[in-house]
Motif scaffolding. Structure first.
Motif, mmCIF file in Angstrom:
data_model
loop_
_atom_site.group_PDB
_atom_site.id
_atom_site.type_symbol
_atom_site.label_atom_id
_atom_site.label_comp_id
_atom_site.label_asym_id
_atom_site.label_seq_id
_atom_site.Cartn_x
_atom_site.Cartn_y
_atom_site.Cartn_z
ATOM 1 N N PHE A 241 0.834 -1.201 0.000
ATOM 2 C CA PHE A 241 0.000 0.000 0.000
ATOM 3 C C PHE A 241 0.870 1.253 0.000
ATOM 4 O O PHE A 241 0.577 2.229 -0.701
ATOM 5 C CB PHE A 241 -0.923 -0.001 1.224
ATOM 6 C CG PHE A 241 -1.909 -1.137 1.226
ATOM 7 C CD1 PHE A 241 -3.030 -1.107 0.417
ATOM 8 C CD2 PHE A 241 -1.710 -2.242 2.034
ATOM 9 C CE1 PHE A 241 -3.942 -2.141 0.410
ATOM 10 C CE2 PHE A 241 -2.611 -3.287 2.034
ATOM 11 C CZ PHE A 241 -3.729 -3.238 1.222
ATOM 12 N N ALA A 242 1.936 1.239 0.796
ATOM 13 C CA ALA A 242 2.861 2.374 0.813
ATOM 14 C C ALA A 242 3.547 2.517 -0.544
ATOM 15 O O ALA A 242 3.783 3.640 -1.015
ATOM 16 C CB ALA A 242 3.897 2.194 1.918
ATOM 17 N N GLU A 245 1.123 4.126 -2.944
ATOM 18 C CA GLU A 245 0.976 5.549 -2.619
ATOM 19 C C GLU A 245 2.188 6.338 -3.100
ATOM 20 O O GLU A 245 2.040 7.440 -3.645
ATOM 21 C CB GLU A 245 0.809 5.710 -1.111
ATOM 22 C CG GLU A 245 0.559 7.141 -0.671
ATOM 23 C CD GLU A 245 0.369 7.266 0.822
ATOM 24 O OE1 GLU A 245 0.310 8.410 1.305
ATOM 25 O OE2 GLU A 245 0.286 6.222 1.502
ATOM 26 N N GLU A 248 1.953 6.753 -6.856
ATOM 27 C CA GLU A 248 0.971 7.779 -7.221
ATOM 28 C C GLU A 248 1.532 9.179 -6.990
ATOM 29 O O GLU A 248 1.328 10.083 -7.811
ATOM 30 C CB GLU A 248 -0.305 7.583 -6.397
ATOM 31 C CG GLU A 248 -1.086 6.332 -6.768
ATOM 32 C CD GLU A 248 -2.265 6.104 -5.850
ATOM 33 O OE1 GLU A 248 -2.434 6.893 -4.880
ATOM 34 O OE2 GLU A 248 -3.029 5.143 -6.075
ATOM 35 N N GLN A 249 2.237 9.375 -5.882
ATOM 36 C CA GLN A 249 2.833 10.677 -5.616
ATOM 37 C C GLN A 249 3.901 11.024 -6.651
ATOM 38 O O GLN A 249 4.002 12.168 -7.092
ATOM 39 C CB GLN A 249 3.430 10.698 -4.215
ATOM 40 C CG GLN A 249 2.395 10.628 -3.095
ATOM 41 C CD GLN A 249 3.023 10.540 -1.725
ATOM 42 O OE1 GLN A 249 4.240 10.363 -1.598
ATOM 43 N NE2 GLN A 249 2.212 10.656 -0.687
#
Length: 293
Positions: A241-242, A245, A248-249
């Protein structure tokens, strides 16, 4: 990034090589810190996955109430209704505390199936039969999934550790730990079934009930403890999940950078499509040349 993936603290500035009192933190101290963190994370995840203390109460109390009432009164209907009622009360407790109700609901369904079986056959021992069949089926599932390389305990705990199925291809040490844990669960539950099913045929309802209640918690705790032992020694989980994320960033930053570059290029001095409408350093517009001709 999970707490296991984060770099450990190497002390305050006063703990550096120039501090005569403290000195640099040793590798052993850092390793001990990481090990303690791994233990804490694993304990918390297992506690969450298996319901904690309330989960054990939900596992034991309905069956205990059934066999206690039946031992005293021999009233199968009263025993069954009392077991189902206490299961529903435990669901309400979960709702009031605003915790996950999956363990309480699984208990309600298990008790409900037992009540239906017992009422249909008229045999109080059949109240325990659905749970026994579930235990046997779960034992087989643990063993079979361990054999085929997709251990069931990894499928259960992967989302809890935020690693999903990354352990299958990216974390072989963790896959080995899950495989060992699945074997442990499968063999323990298989041994439990080997004790209970002969008693289902040979013992009476009260004998079977009290032995089943006695075998609820100890095998469970043994399996959880072995799982903890295997996972504490395994590599840290990969927080997918990290990772998503972070990707995406990074994409958002890349798009923002591309947009900024595009704006800068469009307004640059040598851009034919610039805001001044000039066709180059001289500033003459194409339309003027045409008119001059």
């Amino acid at each position: 990034m999970t707490s296991l993936d984060k770099p450990t603290d190497h002390g305050s500035p006063g703990d550096g090589p120039g501090d005569p009192q403290q000195g640099p933190r040793s590798a052993g101290a850092t390793e001990a810190t990481g090990s303690g963190e791994a233990r804490a994370v694993t304990e918390a995840a297992l506690f969450e996955a298996f319901g904690g203390l309330l989960g054990m109460v939900e596992t034991v109390l309905p069956g205990l109430l059934f066999v206690a009432i039946f031992t005293i009164d021999k009233n199968m209907k009263l025993s069954a209704v009392a077991a189902l009622a206490v299961s529903l009360v435990l669901v309400v407790v979960r709702l009031v505390r605003r915790t996950t109700i999956k363990h309480a609901f699984s208990g309600v369904f298990g008790v409900a199936f037992g009540v239906v079986f017992a009422m249909m056959t008229g045999n109080a021992k059949d109240f325990y039969l659905p749970g026994m069949l579930y235990t046997l089926g779960l034992a087989v599932a643990y063993i079979v999934t361990a054999l085929v390389g997709v251990p069931l305990i990894g499928l259960v705990l992967g989302p809890v550790f935020k690693e999903n199925l990354s352990w299958r291809t990216r974390n072989p040490g963790r896959k080995r730990a899950y495989t060992k844990a699945s074997w442990a669960w499968g063999l323990i539950l298989l041994a439990k079934s080997a004790i209970l099913f002969p008693l289902y045929w040979w013992a009476d309802t009260t004998q079977l009930g009290w032995i089943l209640v006695a075998l609820k918690i100890p095998p469970f705790l043994l399996a959880v403890w072995l799982t903890w032992v295997f996972l504490v020694k395994a590599p840290a989980p990969i927080d997918v999940f990290a990772e998503m994320e972070a990707e995406e960033q990074a994409e958002a930053r890349s798009r923002a950078s591309e947009g900024f570059d595009g704006v800068g290029a469009a307004s640059g001095p040598g851009d034919p499509g610039g805001s001044d409408g000039s066709g180059g350093p001289g500033g003459d517009r194409p339309g003027r040349h045409r008119r001059g001709r």
